[in-house]
Design an enzyme around this catalytic site. Structure first.
Site, PDB file in Angstrom:
ATOM      1  CG  HIS A 174      68.008  97.092  36.165  1.00  0.00           C
ATOM      2  ND1 HIS A 174      67.361  96.992  34.963  1.00  0.00           N
ATOM      3  CD2 HIS A 174      68.226  95.811  36.576  1.00  0.00           C
ATOM      4  CE1 HIS A 174      67.199  95.714  34.644  1.00  0.00           C
ATOM      5  NE2 HIS A 174      67.711  94.971  35.606  1.00  0.00           N
ATOM      6  CD  GLN A 179      68.957  93.055  39.088  1.00  0.00           C
ATOM      7  OE1 GLN A 179      67.979  93.754  39.244  1.00  0.00           O
ATOM      8  NE2 GLN A 179      69.116  92.263  38.038  1.00  0.00           N
ATOM      9  CG  ASP A 181      66.663  89.478  34.113  1.00  0.00           C
ATOM     10  OD1 ASP A 181      65.713  89.306  34.901  1.00  0.00           O
ATOM     11  OD2 ASP A 181      67.468  90.422  34.207  1.00  0.00           O
ATOM     12  CD  GLU A 237      63.231  92.548  40.816  1.00  0.00           C
ATOM     13  OE1 GLU A 237      62.683  92.474  39.709  1.00  0.00           O
ATOM     14  OE2 GLU A 237      64.029  93.461  41.123  1.00  0.00           O
ATOM     15  CG  HIS A 238      66.476  89.465  41.016  1.00  0.00           C
ATOM     16  ND1 HIS A 238      66.328  90.819  40.769  1.00  0.00           N
ATOM     17  CD2 HIS A 238      65.829  88.816  40.014  1.00  0.00           C
ATOM     18  CE1 HIS A 238      65.634  90.984  39.653  1.00  0.00           C
ATOM     19  NE2 HIS A 238      65.313  89.791  39.174  1.00  0.00           N
ATOM     20  CG  HIS A 257      21.402  82.596  54.787  1.00  0.00           C
ATOM     21  ND1 HIS A 257      20.896  83.800  54.401  1.00  0.00           N
ATOM     22  CD2 HIS A 257      22.644  82.502  54.217  1.00  0.00           C
ATOM     23  CE1 HIS A 257      21.775  84.432  53.631  1.00  0.00           C
ATOM     24  NE2 HIS A 257      22.852  83.654  53.499  1.00  0.00           N
TER      25      HIS A 257
END
Length: 859
Positions: free
Chosen positions: A685, A682, A786, A751-752, A845
């Site tokens: 990235h 990661q 992934d 996220e992970h 109503h």
């Protein structure tokens, strides 16, 4: 061009023809007569644009064309057969070309029609308005048959610009030649009862000062062209022409003659005689009470133009001993002042003092113009060279010469990047350290939005044309159409056998997992009360837009992760968007193959905010989408956030997004190499990614193992500089128990989440409250998720896992509820409904139930 005739002059050496016809504003020369150089266009009058005609017999390559364009040639006339090589393949701007059609009876190629090039024909066309794009494209007429004045006038009247050899033209009264003035006046219109034409008078470069408004007649225009002076129509004495300045000496030289787009307004660009203005009031240069001739030593106009004319006067007449005279006479003084003012301007900029920068810039420009005028150069000459530079179609790197570059320090030693993560001891109770560790890198969305909004608005307004223009601007690829429609050509899916098998395997696994998410009962019904049946059923979102980053990246995985669930959900229209590669001008073949496999309707060949806008609002070619999904850079994210809040778009998005992140929980028995590889997968990235390791009851020796494994693997990675910067804001959090580890993980909401702990599966799902995707056990790297395991990798980041799910089958569905109420049902709930409606004051109503129950005898 404004003038309805383009003179073709045999050679730049034909000074007589150039002088006689320069008022037209543009001249055309054969390529074989041109010896191009950086000063080529400087030999012509300032207000004349130069064009070059490449004949069929000329052997001209693209490099020579580039040289022409870079050295100030406005338009290069090329043959239709050269369009592919000269415009399409080279990427040169089509607006700088005029394409000579071989025939007007055969179909004109889309390459030409969709370009901004002018067109040259040799016979009349059927649909002139369409070919000229409503008057926005110049249509030239070039034929040896145009040697008759009647034909030239007819062509000009229809909107063509005849190209006529200079030897066939006359500015006087030679009846054997084509009268330029007759052609010009034949195209004019007027709504005045006296038949005169409103005429604007201006000065030439560099001031272009508006002097006044007068009126012209056909006779006065012909006289002005013939004599090259300012001649207008007298309204007091209709039988007389008004030769401006004939009696006062304030004559005007005709520089250029133009008409406006409606052909009912004429503009004379004239050079007034020095010291005289246009107004009958002698103190005014123009007819607008400017008072600029009160001081005869000063020039006219404003800013640089006035400074230019003032200095030009003073070089001749400045009093001896005056500062200006000293500057012109003492070259060393002027050089010293230039250097002094440049240093002061640099210093002002380094202080970020806006007012001082403006002040010092003015000083420097003053001395620069003084230096230029001392050497016989006027502002108009400088501006002409600026115009030439603006016409360049290639750009040099732009480095300063070595003498002006800062020299690198000789003894400077480049150190190896640091691959250390910050360690927080007793993280569960260390509030200060924990707060710092769990804080994401700041995203400045508002700053990005200022850049994104104009792009979105441009696509909304201009549609396909905007996509084509922005793809050329941002991706360097010139397209004829912004979409690639299915079925996709096999040659655009040319991938290796191994790649095809990898994609097929991944798609199969992703499809299995996402198909299992479909509702087991297509029409779920619950009897909530006797006779009241409530149901829910799923329907696919009809049209979805899937953004797949591209350009320099190859991301078939994102196309699979978005496209397969959309296919499984049953979406009718799947639209992909991905930018073409700058190097090839084509889409990534792996992405095209995935689009084919998922049954995509088309691929929008664009990236960034423009692709998001096209799918959100729709264009002539791009179908408007109901939902847009997919990752992207900060511009894509900002565009998605904007369109989800715009009621005009009526378009939703998958989720907010931020930089990628991973959190690894590891204990004493975890493999250090496995842990390091997960953190680094990661970290590579981007510099704004973040990785966190939570160590559970680690020994000092184990912590050292983890750190050493990270360093050993990181320093051999191709993206080690990025990894180093990512690790500089990443952390190791040390806790005592598994419970503390999960508590911190749930606060962070990664996220992970990777669990490298003993009996990892026993903690899922009970201990996991907030995470986008979990990787259970030492043999479950995030990389599998992934690509090929089957779960989805399009996941919420930046802590949004607390509120959002990752992309799944339901992401591409909407759920509709229904209810059926029987007589028994009304009896069960009717009174409750009426009671609640009554207390809320909604009588209609209440009545809707009451009227039914009364008729059924339930009250």
């Amino acid at each position: 061009m404004s003038f309805p005739v383009l003179p073709l002059i045999s050679s730049p050496s034909d000074k007589e023809s150039i002088q006689d016809l320069s008022f037209v504003g543009e001249l055309l020369f054969p390529f074989k007569s041109v010896q191009i150089s950086k000063y080529f266009t400087s030999q012509f009058p300032h207000d004349v644009e130069i064009n070059v005609d490449v004949d069929e017999t000329d052997k001209v390559d693209v490099d020579e064309i580039v040289k022409l364009l870079n050295n100030g040639i406005k338009t290069v006339f090329i043959n239709e057969s050269d369009v592919e090589e000269v415009i399409v393949n080279s990427g040169l701007p089509s607006s700088r070309f005029a394409v000579k059609l071989q025939s007007t009876t055969t179909k004109i190629s889309d390459q030409i029609l969709q370009s901004q090039a002018s067109i040259v024909v040799n016979s009349p066309v059927q649909d002139f308005k369409s070919l000229s794009n409503g008057g926005n494209r110049s249509i030239y007429y070039s034929s040896s048959s145009v040697d008759d004045e009647t034909l030239a006038i007819k062509l000009a009247g229809e909107g063509y610009i005849p190209i006529i050899a200079a030897e066939k033209l006359t500015t006087g009264t030679d009846s054997t030649k084509i009268s330029v003035s007759e052609v010009f006046v034949s195209t004019l219109t007027t709504d005045r009862h006296d038949g005169l034409y409103t005429t604007l008078i201006t000065t030439p470069a560099p001031a272009y000062t508006a002097l006044g408004v007068v009126y012209s007649s056909k006779a006065s225009i012909k006289a002005a062209i013939a004599e090259k002076v300012g001649v207008y129509q007298s309204r007091k004495r209709p039988e007389e022409l008004w030769y401006k300045g004939k009696t006062s000496g304030a004559t005007q030289s005709l520089v250029k003659l133009e008409k406006d787009c409606d052909a009912d307004l004429i503009k004379f660009i004239v050079e007034p005689k020095d010291g005289f203005g246009f107004c009958h009031l002698e103190n005014n240069f123009s007819c607008f009470y400017d008072g600029q001739l009160e001081n005869k030593d000063e020039g006219y106009g404003k800013g640089l133009a006035k400074l230019d004319s003032t200095l030009a006067k003073r070089i001749e007449s400045a009093p001896e001993g005056s500062y200006t005279k000293r500057l012109f006479n003492d070259e060393k003084l002027l050089i010293a002042k230039l250097k002094e003012e440049l240093d002061e301007l640099i210093e002002a900029g380094q202080k970020n003092d806006t007012n001082e920068v403006a002040w010092e810039s003015a000083d420097l420009l003053y001395f620069t113009l003084a230096w230029a005028i001392k050497h016989g150069v006027r502002l108009a000459d400088i501006e002409k060279n600026l115009d030439i530079k603006s016409k360049k179609v290639t750009r040099r790197k732009g480095d300063a010469k070595p003498a002006y570059q800062e020299k690198p320090k000789e003894a400077e030693v480049v150190s190896e990047p640091d691959y250390k993560l910050h360690i927080v001891e007793s993280a569960h109770t260390n509030e200060e350290g924990l707060q710092k560790a769990l804080s994401r890198p700041v995203q400045k969305t508002s700053d990005i939005m200022k850049l994104v909004l104009p792009i979105i608005q441009k696509v909304q307004k201009e549609g396909d044309n905007a996509l084509i223009e922005l793809t050329a601007k941002f991706d360097g690829v010139t397209l004829e159409t912004p979409i690639l429609s299915a079925p996709f050509p096999p040659e655009l899916m040319n991938i290796s056998k191994d790649m095809k098998e990898a994609i097929d395997l991944s798609i199969s696994n992703i499809e299995k997992f996402h198909a299992a998410q479909l509702p087991k009962d297509p029409f779920m019904t619950v009897e909530t009360a006797p006779g009241v049946y409530c149901s829910r059923f799923a329907k696919p979102i009809e049209t979805v837009g899937l953004y797949v980053p591209g350009g320099t990246a190859v991301l078939p995985s994102t196309a699979m992760m978005l496209g397969v669930p959309a296919k499984v959900a049953g979406c009718n229209n799947i639209i992909l968007a991905s930018p073409p590669a700058r190097a090839t001008g084509k889409l990534t073949p792996e992405v095209v193959y995935v689009a084919h496999k998922i049954g995509a309707k088309c691929i929008v060949m664009a990236g960034g905010a423009q692709a998001v806008a096209a799918m959100a609002y729709g264009t002539e070619s791009v179908l408007k989408c109901d939902k847009i999904l997919g990752p992207g850079n900060q511009f894509v994210t900002a565009a998605k956030m904007h369109i989800q809040n715009d009621t005009q778009a009526l378009c939703s998005i998958d989720m907010p997004a931020g930089p990628s992140e991973v959190l690894v929980v590891a204990d004493e028995n975890a493999d250090a190499d496995f842990v390091a590889s997960d953190l680094l997968s990661q970290a590579e990235h981007g510099v704004d990614s973040q990785v966190i390791l939570i160590g559970v009851n680690l020994s000092k020796q184990k912590l050292i193992e983890f750190e050493q494994a990270v360093e050993n693997q990181a320093k051999v990675l191709p993206r080690k500089e990025i990894v180093s910067k990512c690790l500089s804001h990443s952390y190791i959090l040390l806790v005592d128990t598994i419970e503390q580890a999960f508590d911190l993980s749930n606060k962070y909401a990664p996220e992970h989440l990777i669990l490298q702990i003993e009996n990892a599966s026993s903690y899922v799902p009970d201990y996991v409250q907030n995470a986008s995707s979990v990787f259970v056990g030492a043999l479950s790297p995030e990389s599998c998720g992934d690509y090929s395991s089957g779960t989805n990798h399009t996941l919420p980041t930046y802590g949004y896992a607390k509120q959002y799910s990752g992309v799944n089958t339901a992401t591409f569905q909407k759920f509709i509820t229904s209810q059926e109420v029987t007589k028994q049902g009304l009896e069960s709930i009717g009174k409750a409904v009426m009671t609640l409606a009554e207390v809320e004051g909604l009588e209609a109503h209440r009545n809707a139930v009451n009227v039914r129950m009364e008729k059924l005898g339930l009250l």
